[in-house]
Structure formats: structure tokens, C-alpha cells
Write a protein that holds these residues in place. Structure first.
Motif, PDB file in Angstrom:
ATOM      1  N   UNK A 140      22.568  36.081  38.602  1.00 18.07           N
ATOM      2  CA  UNK A 140      23.064  37.262  39.314  1.00 18.07           C
ATOM      3  C   UNK A 140      24.496  37.074  39.860  1.00 18.07           C
ATOM      4  N   UNK A 141      25.004  35.840  39.913  1.00 16.52           N
ATOM      5  CA  UNK A 141      26.365  35.593  40.397  1.00 16.52           C
ATOM      6  C   UNK A 141      26.813  34.205  39.929  1.00 16.52           C
ATOM      7  N   UNK A 142      28.126  33.960  40.069  1.00 15.92           N
ATOM      8  CA  UNK A 142      28.676  32.649  39.695  1.00 15.92           C
ATOM      9  C   UNK A 142      29.801  32.302  40.665  1.00 15.92           C
ATOM     10  N   UNK A 143      29.619  31.218  41.379  1.00 15.44           N
ATOM     11  CA  UNK A 143      30.642  30.763  42.320  1.00 15.44           C
ATOM     12  C   UNK A 143      31.856  30.270  41.535  1.00 15.44           C
TER      13      UNK A 143
ATOM     14  N   UNK B  75      35.846  45.273  32.297  1.00 10.89           N
ATOM     15  CA  UNK B  75      34.954  46.233  31.646  1.00 10.89           C
ATOM     16  C   UNK B  75      33.922  46.816  32.603  1.00 10.89           C
ATOM     17  N   UNK B  76      33.854  46.294  33.854  1.00 16.62           N
ATOM     18  CA  UNK B  76      32.909  46.810  34.850  1.00 16.62           C
ATOM     19  C   UNK B  76      31.570  46.112  34.840  1.00 16.62           C
ATOM     20  N   UNK B  77      31.424  45.037  34.067  1.00 10.96           N
ATOM     21  CA  UNK B  77      30.143  44.312  34.008  1.00 10.96           C
ATOM     22  C   UNK B  77      29.986  43.361  35.185  1.00 10.96           C
ATOM     23  N   UNK B  78      31.093  42.960  35.814  1.00 17.15           N
ATOM     24  CA  UNK B  78      31.051  42.043  36.953  1.00 17.15           C
ATOM     25  C   UNK B  78      31.920  42.585  38.076  1.00 17.15           C
ATOM     26  N   UNK B  79      31.514  42.198  39.282  1.00 14.62           N
ATOM     27  CA  UNK B  79      32.363  42.414  40.459  1.00 14.62           C
ATOM     28  C   UNK B  79      32.859  41.045  40.905  1.00 14.62           C
ATOM     29  N   UNK B  80      33.895  40.997  41.722  1.00 15.67           N
ATOM     30  CA  UNK B  80      34.388  39.697  42.166  1.00 15.67           C
ATOM     31  C   UNK B  80      34.963  39.793  43.565  1.00 15.67           C
ATOM     32  N   UNK B  81      34.973  38.637  44.221  1.00 13.24           N
ATOM     33  CA  UNK B  81      35.689  38.456  45.479  1.00 13.24           C
ATOM     34  C   UNK B  81      36.336  37.080  45.426  1.00 13.24           C
TER      35      UNK B  81
ATOM     36  N   UNK C  11      27.226  43.317  38.042  1.00 12.72           N
ATOM     37  CA  UNK C  11      27.375  44.711  38.427  1.00 12.72           C
ATOM     38  C   UNK C  11      26.231  45.519  37.822  1.00 12.72           C
ATOM     39  N   UNK C  12      25.699  46.455  38.565  1.00 14.86           N
ATOM     40  CA  UNK C  12      24.600  47.276  38.084  1.00 14.86           C
ATOM     41  C   UNK C  12      25.145  48.415  37.236  1.00 14.86           C
ATOM     42  N   UNK C  13      25.194  48.214  35.925  1.00 12.56           N
ATOM     43  CA  UNK C  13      25.667  49.260  35.010  1.00 12.56           C
ATOM     44  C   UNK C  13      24.918  49.145  33.700  1.00 12.56           C
TER      45      UNK C  13
END
Length: 780
Positions: free
Chosen positions: A679-682, A710-716, A723-725
Motif C-alpha cells: 500500500x506504500x513505499x518509504x 499517471x495518478x496511480x501513486x500519491x507522494x509526500x 492511489x485509489x483509482x
């Protein structure tokens, strides 16, 4: 673009006459064009020019005064009177004197010879020498290569009972000296058909007249004087030079043989050997001391004596060369220290400069700066300056000096060379007046040397057979210079610097599948201005290169121009700073950095480049691509804002943070599966993921950025999150993906292509229109 160093002036030739000569004489069209260009328009004239024999010599008694002169000398011989031969100290005077000595010997005369000292007596017939001649019992004085202006001296000779015979070739004054006889083809009303004989030529004609037959054995000495005196090698001068050069090859004269030896001349002898070998050595003795030993060398019958004299001339010439180099260096320093207002005509002066070599120094300064030049030697005890002048086309030196006659008690010469004396106090005034005159007479173009182009030919035409035909035009010299040929649209290849001092270039010219060897003497500085495969127009001389008994066609390069944009391949250089320092500092230059702006600014500050700019400028002539552009748009923006661009330097190499290639689709899937599962990657786990998937960390970061785009991931700042798509999108829809793809394609095109491909690509890019842009951009 490479601009020619000189202005090329094309000789206009009547092609109809050239074609007629080609057909009637069965010669190459190039040779026919050259003949017509030199005023040789008929078959008879061409055959005489290309051939020539002893039968073509004119009757010496056509020279006005010759009969009286010969009769008086014969009378003196019959009566055992003493004859004094009065000569001059330059190469023409020395050879004229030597010819006359050999002639008097053969005629059985009682005689002596005398040559004045340049430094104590000056040029020409002088009263003191005539007084001594009368005191020593001479009844006849015959001059060679001098005397036509000796009006007072002729009167004195008459008063003392001396019969003065003048043989000369210089321009006569309005009043001819009242001598017993005056023999000079330029004398008014003289019916002789050729007016431009050298002093040695006039002496040779006198020998012919006195001896009653052509003196074949004196042709070689006459040729040396004729060629060394820089008279026009046409008509009878050409005949003397041509037959004399042939005689020089098999000379039995001890002095000639010894002189050839010290000059290193073997086999065929050319006008070049005399002009740059024999002539300077003969002149050296008169410039530094007296010319007596040069005469002794030509007239001795003992080879050991001749060899000793020749070696002494050789040593004096070396001394003369060193003296010229030293004075020329001092003179150049004076020129460089002058203000701009003083550089239209160069007038340099210094105490102690040797008067015998300042003419050579003046020629050197004209060659270096291409300005009318006067070099003056100052005598502080007498408060006088004595000088020599050399000029350029468009500035009549004699006319210019005439406007300053009020401060020049003595001057003389012609449009291109002159001599003068003046008070030391008036040197600055002379400089001021002449510079003011030059600003009125000359334009900016007049300060660019002129190269007269005799003909145009193609590379296939410049073959050995054609060149061997052109050799029939020799000997070359003033009035018949070696033809300058223009060859257009040749490729310059295999360029390299050669020579002990690395000051020459060797190359090949290519055109239509034909190659021609080329060499440019003292042209090593132009090597940095030429890029591989440049298409150039070249001017030079066609010649035969003989090596190991093989003869090959060769082009002796004199000037070159390259049209259009030049591309220099400096890719991957180790020291960018060194390359930038080697750029032409005179041309407006811009350095473009796409990735290393900070580093470039530091380097520019360290080097203190004043002519290099980082910002666009429409006047830019040189553009340096410091590193790789990341897009076609960046490259287009760098190139297309410089409409006057002449040279493009590719200084880029493998830049940091560039992916070697785009990751595969399977690799994109593997990374996405990992993020989808967790669900995420540091961000700190990216190196571990890269190791697991056998990728580089930069490749993983790129993949993550594409998914984010492409909107598949979000980042900070800490991680990437799923990303939920449910939207399906292709990788090619990502701007990040397309930018990287374009950067890699551009990198391959610019960095890994051959020079030929790089050059073609960049040239096409700079000249692209709307129709080609899409092809270059691959649709983006």
C-alpha cells in the motif's frame, strides 16, 4: 565559417581565346586560360613563351649607345688603356660586375673593378672614386647597374679626361648624363624592343656585343642577377632566366658550384633557389660589409678559393638573418605600442639599426601588419634618419613622400618601395602626415591583402598531367608569378599539424571521389578553425611533390574559406576549461549550459573570460554546448536565437543523473506490485527495492515518478502511497516518461553518434522548417 585572410580577385579571361589556344596547341584548358590571362593570346606568342631558344635574343646593337661603347672599349684594348669597371653592392650589381670582368678577360682588356661601400660611399657613382680612377691612370670607366642619374659625376669625368660609359637599367632622369656613351633600354628614344632588363641583363647584352657572339657561359650569372633583382620575368628576362637556370644545373664555374653547395642545391635549379638561396647570400655581403668577396667568388678559377668565399657569404647571411630577426622584433614592439592613430602607416625609428637590412625589416612589417611601412635608422651624431619604405596596393609611397618633400631633403623610389633621409626631429611629423594621408586615401578593405586568382579548376582537373603542363610556364617571378588556382567545394580531410616547429599543416582535399594531397606552410594556426568534413573553397598553387623517385600532384594551400555552420566535436573532453581557453577570443561567443550553470559561472569567473557570454545575443558567432540538453526544445532554443552563428562546439559528455535506458514494462509491473502489496513505499526503502528487482535506485525513482504522474501513486516527503483509482492508462501518457524517453533519444543522437551523423543532425536542426520539425521531434 572560416573567412579568407585575403581578398580574392579573379582574373577575367577571354574563354573563346583560351579554347582556341587549347585546341591549336593541344594543351589543357587550364594552361590555355592562364596564358590568355597573361596576355599571351596567339599560337606564336604561346610557343615562344613555353619554348624559347638563343635565337630569340634581340640584337644587342639595337640598344642605343651600344656601338659607341663597344668601339671605345675595343680601342682601349688595342691601345692597352686601363679600364675601370664600376659596379654596385647588391646581387644585381655583383653579377653585373662579374659578367663584365669575365667579358673583359675574354676580350684581352687591361682592367680593374671597383664596388663602392654602402655605408661610407652610398649608392651610385661618386666623385671621390672618379678622382682616384684618374689619379691611378685609368682612361675609361664603365659602370654596371648604376650611373643613369650621375649627371654631376659625368661632368667631372669629362673635365678629368675620363671616358665614362654608363650601362644601367634604372629609370632615367629628365636629363641624361653627358657621358661618352649611355646604354640603358629605358633611355628615351632607345629602339630596343624590351625595356625591363636587369643590370645583369644589360651587362650580358654588352658582352654579346663586344665578344661578337652570345656568351653562353655567362647566362647562369645573368640569370642569378635577373631573378634576384626582381625584374619582370617576361620576354628577354624570361629567356635569360630560363636558359640560365638550365645552365646552372651543369655549371663548371667554381663560384657557382660552391654557392650551390652552401645553398644545398642539387639537380634541377628553380627561380626559388635563387630568390631564397643564392640571392640573399650574395646580398648579405653588401648589406653587412663590402660586396667584394661575392665578386671574387664568381670570377675565381680556383674551386678552393670559391668554396671559402661561398662559406663566408653563408656565414654573413646567417649573421644578416639574426640581425633582421632582432631588428624586426624591436620594430614590432614599437608598432604594438603605437596608438590607433599611428597605425595606418607604420613609421618606426631607432638609433643603431643597420641601414643594410632595414628594407628587409620593412617588408617583414608589411607582411605581419599589412600596412605601408617605413623603417628608419637614426644617426644621433648627425641628427639624421635614413630609411626604407615598403607599401601596399592603393598607397603610392613615392607620391605620399612627395607630399612631404619639404621635410625630406633626399627621397626616391616608386609606388611600392622607396628610400629617404630626413632630420631626426622630423620623424614624428612624417609619421603624422603619412597617417593623415592614409586615412584620406585608403578604406578598411585596403588593409586586407589581395590574392590575385588566375583560374578556377575542379579537383579532378588538378592532376599530374595538367600540373606538368603548368610547369612549362616557369620560371616564375615578378611579372610571371606562380599561378594561383581556386578550387571550390572541396572537403578538407585528414588534417594534421607537421614540421619541426609544428607550424605547417598537411591534409587531403576530396571532391567527386578524387583526392589531392595538400600542404599549407606556416598555416598551422588555421587548423583550429577547421572542423572535419568542412566544405571549403581553397586558393593555392598546383605543384609536383617528388619523393623516392615518385611524382605526385600536390596543392600548396595559400588561403581558405568555409561557408556555412561548422561543427566541432569536443565531446567527452577531459578538461572543458582548456578547450574553452583555446577558443577564438575575437569572435562573440556564448556558452550554453543546460545542467551545470553554477559550475560554468565559476569557471567563467576563474578564467576571466570577457568575450564569452551566458545569455543570448543576436551577434553571437560561436556557440558552445557545455552539456547535454534534456529536450529538443532546449536545443532548439539554444540554436535558433543566433541567426549569425558560424561555429558550434559540442563540449558535452556523459552527464550525471541520466538513465542509461528506459526501464522495461515488466520492470514497471514488478515495482508496482510491490507498492500495491504494501500500500506504500518509504523513500528510504528505494535502494532495497532496487537491489531486489535488479534495478538502479534512479531507475526505481523514475518508475515511481511515472506512476505518480499517471495518478496511480500519491507522494509526500517520506513515501509513495497507493492511489485509489480504477482508471487504465498507458505509460506513454506520462509526461515524465515522454520527457525521459526524449532525453535518452537526444542523448543517443548527440553523444553516441559518429561525427558525420552529429554534424548532419545539428545542421539539419538549425535549418529546420515547420515540415522537418515533426520528424526531428519524433512527434512531440
Amino acid at each position: 565559417m572560416v573567412k579568407s585572410k585575403t581578398r580574392w580577385k579573379m582574373e577575367e579571361v577571354n574563354q573563346e581565346l583560351a579554347l582556341r589556344l587549347q585546341q591549336q596547341l593541344h594543351i589543357s584548358l587550364l594552361l590555355a586560360q592562364l596564358l590568355v590571362g597573361r596576355g599571351i593570346e596567339t599560337v606564336d606568342a604561346a610557343e615562344k613563351f613555353l619554348g624559347g631558344s638563343v635565337q630569340d635574343f634581340y640584337d644587342p646593337f639595337l640598344l642605343d649607345g651600344m656601338e659607341a661603347a663597344v668601339n671605345r672599349i675595343r680601342q682601349a684594348i688595342d691601345n692597352d688603356e686601363s679600364i675601370l669597371i664600376y659596379g654596385d653592392y647588391d646581387a644585381d650589381g655583383v653579377t653585373s660586375t662579374s659578367i663584365m670582368i669575365h667579358t673583359m678577360r675574354m676580350a684581352g682588356a687591361t682592367f680593374q673593378y671597383y664596388i663602392p661601400n654602402r655605408f661610407t660611399e652610398g649608392y651610385g657613382l661618386n666623385e671621390g672614386a672618379l678622382v682616384k680612377a684618374a689619379e691611378n691612370g685609368f682612361s675609361v670607366v664603365i659602370t654596371v647597374d648604376t650611373g643613369i642619374s650621375a649627371i654631376k659625376e659625368a661632368e667631372l669625368a669629362k673635365e678629368m679626361g675620363l671616358d665614362l660609359i654608363i650601362t644601367d637599367h634604372h629609370e632615367p632622369p629628365e636629363t641624361i648624363p653627358d657621358a661618352y656613351a649611355v646604354v640603358n633600354p629605358k633611355k628615351p628614344d632607345c629602339p630596343y624592343p624590351f625595356k625591363m632588363l636587369a643590370g645583369a641583363g644589360v651587362a650580358f647584352k654588352f658582352a654579346h656585343a663586344l665578344l661578337g657572339e652570345l656568351p653562353h657561359h655567362l647566362l647562369e650569372i645573368a640569370a642569378i642577377g635577373t631573378i634576384a633583382d626582381l625584374v619582370a620575368l617576361v620576354d628577354e628576362n624570361r629567356l635569360i632566366a630560363k636558359l640560365g637556370l638550365k645552365a646552372l644545373e651543369h655549371s663548371v664555374n667554381p663560384g657557382v658550384k660552391a654557392l650551390k653547395k652552401v645553398c644545398g642545391i642539387e639537380g634541377k635549379v628553380s627561380a626559388y633557389h635563387i630568390g631564397f638561396g643564392m640571392g640573399p647570400r650574395i646580398n648579405a655581403t653588401g648589406r653587412l660589409e663590402t660586396a667584394d668577396r661575392a665578386v671574387k667568388m664568381f670570377i675565381t678559377s680556383d674551386y678552393e678559393d670559391a668554396e671559402r668565399y661561398a662559406c663566408e657569404l653563408d656565414e654573413l647571411n646567417k649573421e644578416r638573418q639574426e640581425l633582421v630577426e632582432a631588428i624586426a622584433a624591436e620594430a614590432e614592439e614599437l608598432v604594438l605600442a603605437m596608438s590607433e592613430e599611428e597605425r595606418d602607416v607604420l613609421v618606426v625609428a631607432k638609433e643603431g639599426w643597420n641601414e643594410g637590412v632595414i628594407g628587409i625589416v620593412a617588408s617583414r612589417l608589411v607582411e605581419r601588419f599589412y600596412r605601408p611601412t617605413i623603417v628608419l635608422s637614426i644617426n644621433t651624431e648627425q641628427a639624421k634618419a635614413k630609411g626604407s619604405a615598403r607599401s601596399i596596393a592603393g598607397f603610392n609611397m613615392y607620391e605620399a613622400l612627395t607630399t612631404c618633400a619639404d621635410i625630406l631633403p633626399h627621397y626616391g623610389g616608386h609606388p611600392m618601395a622607396a628610400g629617404m633621409t630626413l632630420a631626426e626631429a622630423n620623424v614624428s611629423e612624417l609619421r603624422r602626415r603619412l597617417n593623415e594621408l592614409a586615412r584620406a586615401w585608403l578604406t578598411a578593405d585596403d588593409y586586407i591583402p589581395i590574392t590575385k586568382v588566375d583560374a578556377i579548376c575542379t579537383l579532378p582537373e588538378a592532376n599530374l598531367e595538367t600540373i606538368e603542363q603548368l610547369e612549362k610556364m616557369a620560371p616564375f617571378g615578378l611579372g610571371n608569378p606562380s599561378p594561383k588556382i581556386l578550387i571550390e567545394g572541396v572537403e578538407i580531410a585528414d588534417l594534421r599539424i607537421i614540421g619541426k616547429d609544428e607550424n605547417h599543416i598537411k591534409c587531403q582535399f576530396r571532391q567527386d571521389g578524387v583526392t589531392l594531397d595538400g600542404i599549407g606552410f606556416k598555416m598551422a594556426d588555421i587548423a583550429a578553425e577547421l572542423s572535419p568534413r568542412d566544405e571549403a573553397n581553397v586558393v593555392g598553387e598546383l605543384a609536383v611533390n617528388e619523393w623516392n623517385n615518385q611524382r605526385k600532384a600536390q596543392f600548396v594551400l595559400k588561403d581558405v574559406t568555409v561557408l556555412g555552420l561548422q561543427v566541432f566535436d569536443w565531446r567527452g573532453t577531459r578538461s572543458k576549461t582548456e578547450k574553452l581557453a583555446a577558443l577564438d577570443g575575437e569572435a562573440p561567443t556564448r556558452i550554453v549550459s543546460f545542467r551545470s550553470q553554477g559550475q560554468l559561472q565559476l569557471e567563467q569567473q576563474a578564467q576571466k573570460w570577457r568575450t564569452l557570454q551566458l545569455e543570448p545575443n543576436p551577434e553571437i558567432r560561436q556557440l558552445v554546448l557545455y552539456d547535454l540538453p534534456r529536450s529538443y526544445k532546449e536545443l532548439e532554443d539554444a540554436l535558433n536565437v543566433h541567426p549569425e552563428l558560424e561555429r558550434l562546439y559540442c563540449l558535452f559528455g556523459e552527464e550525471p543523473n541520466t538513465l542509461p535506458s528506459l526501464p522495461l514494462r515488466e520492470q514497471f509491473k514488478e515495482v508496482y506490485k510491490t507498492v500495491y502489496l504494501h500500500k506504500s513505499l518509504s523513500r528510504k526503502d528505494i535502494p532495497l527495492l532496487a537491489q531486489a528487482k535488479k534495478l538502479t535506485p534512479s531507475a526505481v525513482r523514475f518508475i515511481l515518478e511515472v506512476f505518480h504522474d499517471l495518478g496511480f501513486l500519491k507522494k509526500d516527503e517520506q513515501s509513495y502511497q497507493l492511489s485509489q483509482t480504477n482508471e487504465k492508462r498507458d505509460l506513454t501518457e506520462s509526461v515524465v516518461y515522454q520527457q525521459q524517453k526524449e532525453a535518452l533519444e537526444l542523448e543517443t543522437e548527440l553523444l553516441y553518434s559518429s561525427y558525420q551523423s552529429l554534424r548532419a543532425f545539428l545542421k539539419r536542426f538549425t535549418l529546420q522548417d515547420a515540415g522537418t520539425k515533426e520528424k526531428i521531434y519524433h512527434g512531440f
